[in-house]
Design an enzyme around this catalytic site. Structure first.
Site, mmCIF file in Angstrom:
data_model
loop_
_atom_site.group_PDB
_atom_site.id
_atom_site.type_symbol
_atom_site.label_atom_id
_atom_site.label_comp_id
_atom_site.label_asym_id
_atom_site.label_seq_id
_atom_site.Cartn_x
_atom_site.Cartn_y
_atom_site.Cartn_z
ATOM 1 N N HIS A 235 -1.878 -27.395 29.826
ATOM 2 C CA HIS A 235 -2.041 -26.502 30.978
ATOM 3 C C HIS A 235 -3.200 -27.012 31.842
ATOM 4 C CE1 HIS A 235 -3.153 -22.924 33.274
ATOM 5 N NE2 HIS A 235 -1.962 -22.443 32.998
ATOM 6 N N CYS A 273 1.489 -25.458 36.418
ATOM 7 C CA CYS A 273 0.990 -24.143 36.819
ATOM 8 C C CYS A 273 0.635 -24.229 38.296
ATOM 9 C CB CYS A 273 -0.215 -23.730 35.981
ATOM 10 S SG CYS A 273 -0.868 -22.136 36.499
ATOM 11 N N HIS A 300 4.643 -22.251 35.170
ATOM 12 C CA HIS A 300 4.035 -20.983 35.582
ATOM 13 C C HIS A 300 4.120 -20.936 37.102
ATOM 14 C CE1 HIS A 300 0.906 -20.745 32.030
ATOM 15 N NE2 HIS A 300 2.150 -20.695 31.618
ATOM 16 N N ASP A 353 3.320 -15.727 36.491
ATOM 17 C CA ASP A 353 1.997 -15.877 35.885
ATOM 18 C C ASP A 353 1.261 -14.566 36.098
ATOM 19 O OD1 ASP A 353 0.065 -17.232 34.537
ATOM 20 O OD2 ASP A 353 -0.481 -18.567 36.154
ATOM 21 N N HIS A 354 0.204 -14.567 36.846
ATOM 22 C CA HIS A 354 -0.497 -13.296 37.076
ATOM 23 C C HIS A 354 0.247 -12.525 38.147
ATOM 24 C CE1 HIS A 354 -3.988 -16.245 36.304
ATOM 25 N NE2 HIS A 354 -3.327 -15.975 35.200
ATOM 26 N N TYR A 370 -2.107 -9.592 34.031
ATOM 27 C CA TYR A 370 -0.895 -9.447 33.211
ATOM 28 C C TYR A 370 -0.345 -8.022 33.298
ATOM 29 C CZ TYR A 370 -1.448 -14.208 31.876
ATOM 30 O OH TYR A 370 -1.521 -15.576 31.938
HETATM 31 C C1 DNO Z 1 -4.150 -17.618 32.530
HETATM 32 C C2 DNO Z 1 -3.402 -18.635 31.811
HETATM 33 C C3 DNO Z 1 -4.262 -19.471 30.906
HETATM 34 C C4 DNO Z 1 -3.374 -20.294 30.017
HETATM 35 C C5 DNO Z 1 -4.095 -21.196 29.080
HETATM 36 C C6 DNO Z 1 -3.122 -22.144 28.450
HETATM 37 O O1 DNO Z 1 -3.633 -16.610 32.806
HETATM 38 O O2 DNO Z 1 -2.611 -19.379 32.643
HETATM 39 O O3 DNO Z 1 -5.051 -18.634 30.129
HETATM 40 O O4 DNO Z 1 -2.631 -19.463 29.221
HETATM 41 O O5 DNO Z 1 -5.079 -21.891 29.717
HETATM 42 O O6 DNO Z 1 -3.718 -22.753 27.369
#
Ligand code: DNO
Length: 395
Positions: A235, A273, A300, A353-354, A370
């Site tokens: 990531h 991401c 993501h 994602d968020h 989340y």
């Molecule tokens: C945040 C996420 C990160 C991700 C980690 C993966 O919301 O995208 O916390 O889960 O960095 O290891």
């Protein structure tokens, strides 16, 4: 080609339930055994227990986020050899339980970082943001890190001073908590002193050294993953630049290309991401997606606005600096390319994602970003976009 519409679930202690996730439109769950201390083995028994919960709710579990890499491994100190052996066992156990993809990161000490987790968005919802001068205020006047001045432009330092002088004790406490908050990923909250201690352990580790440690880790773990048919997907850093003197090495297209070359294997891949990379004004996400497409194993999707002064804010799905249509088109092209190459169906796990905190979820408790409704909205947008673009292929 198709996408597996997935959702990150933190496990049975989370407010959002699997039954709600199913109604939100996801079919796949992305989860982790957060109860297992970092560095220890994930046993088949514990993995299967989680898997059963997910399957009993009518969902599937193919992606782990994250199988965490210990600080010892990142620094090559203490128990790192033991932790790497444990990591390999966990990878094998996950493969035996049907997991296909493992997301992890290599960010020292902190996972994702923000200066405000409740920015009031123009439509009344809440989102998160990062202002360099506020981060500088923390670094210069709360953490009081040696040499911090050298890391910020003079305007940011000046603004940081004004900002800090206007903070009362409650404001200082709040800023400290926001930055040291155990955001999902690390799940660890530090006191200021503990945090200083962790930073000090990186005094002698620069980008080159951290890269060498990542390369060592990958050369140990990826062959095991390859043998048992699991894909590792690193990531990117969020945000994609050094923070508080800590090196970050998964931030740009060059970093990503370099990592894919650390060991040549189909199991050595990337989590694309769009939000983490997208806050870097120097990152063009469509180009990045195109360039590293064969290495992308997990996606993501979220949008952001950013500027060249290293400030950013999370946006709604289509309104931001990331060209979501462009990125998804590249993913679809890659999916069809893989199908052509292998003669097998290609399934990309993707997750919102968020999401924004919105409607009657404002004020309710969940991990920052989340939310249920905000992510549900993003997932619906992802579904519409991907299905529309798949049906319009080729372009
Ligand atoms: C945040 C996420 C990160 C991700 C980690 C993966 O919301 O995208 O916390 O889960 O960095 O290891």
């Amino acid at each position: 080609m198709e996408f597996i519409y997935s959702w990150r679930w933190f496990g049975p202690n989370e407010r959002i339930k699997l039954s709600e996730i199913r109604q939100a439109g996801a079919t796949g769950i992305v989860s982790a055994l957060h109860q297992v201390p970092v560095g220890e083995v994930w046993t088949e028994e514990a993995i299967n227990e989680r898997k059963k919960m997910i399957e009993d709710a009518g969902l599937t579990w193919e992606v782990v986020e994250s199988l965490p890499v210990s600080e010892d491994i990142k620094r090559q100190t203490g128990d790192f050899l033991k932790h790497i052996e444990n990591y390999k066992i966990s990878v094998k156990n996950l493969a035996d339980c049907g997991i296909t993809t493992i997301c992890y990161n290599f960010m020292p000490v902190l996972d994702w970082s923000r200066t405000n987790l409740k920015v009031l968005f123009r439509d009344g919802s809440q989102t998160s943001g990062f202002q360099l001068y506020i981060f500088a205020a923390f670094d210069l006047f709360i953490l009081k890190r040696d040499g911090a001045e050298a890391d910020y432009p003079s305007e940011a330092i000046e603004k940081a001073g004004e900002y800090f002088r206007a903070l009362d004790n409650e404001g200082i406490r709040h800023l400290k908590e926001t930055i040291l908050y155990g955001l999902p990923g690390s799940m660890q909250t530090y006191s200021l002193d503990e945090f200083k201690g962790h930073l000090a352990l990186y005094n002698t580790i620069d980008r080159e050294k951290l890269k060498a440690h990542l390369s060592y880790f990958l050369n140990q773990v990826v062959p095991v993953a390859e043998e048992c048919g699991v894909k590792m997907a690193i990531h990117p850093d969020d945000p994609p630049w050094n923070l508080l003197g800590l090196p970050r090495i998964v931030s740009t297209i060059d970093d990503l290309v370099e990592i894919t070359k650390m060991i040549d294997s189909p199991a050595n891949g990337v989590t694309l991401c769009t939000g983490s990379l997208g806050v870097g004004h120097f990152n063009n996400l469509t180009e990045i997606t195109q360039k590293i497409a064969p290495y992308i194993h997990f996606v993501h999707l979220r949008n952001v606005i950013r500027d060249s002064g290293l400030n950013f804010q999370e946006e709604t799905f289509f309104e931001g600096d990331v060209d979501m249509v462009g990125v998804v088109k590249e993913l679809i092209k890659e999916g069809f390319r893989r199908q052509q190459e292998t003669g097998m169906p290609c399934r990309f796990p993707v997750r919102p994602d968020h999401g924004h905190q919105m409607l009657d979820e404002i004020g309710k408790d969940n991990y920052p970003g989340y939310s249920l409704y905000g992510r549900m909205k993003n997932l619906a947008e992802i579904k519409g976009l991907t299905l529309g673009l798949i049906s319009a292929y080729p372009y």
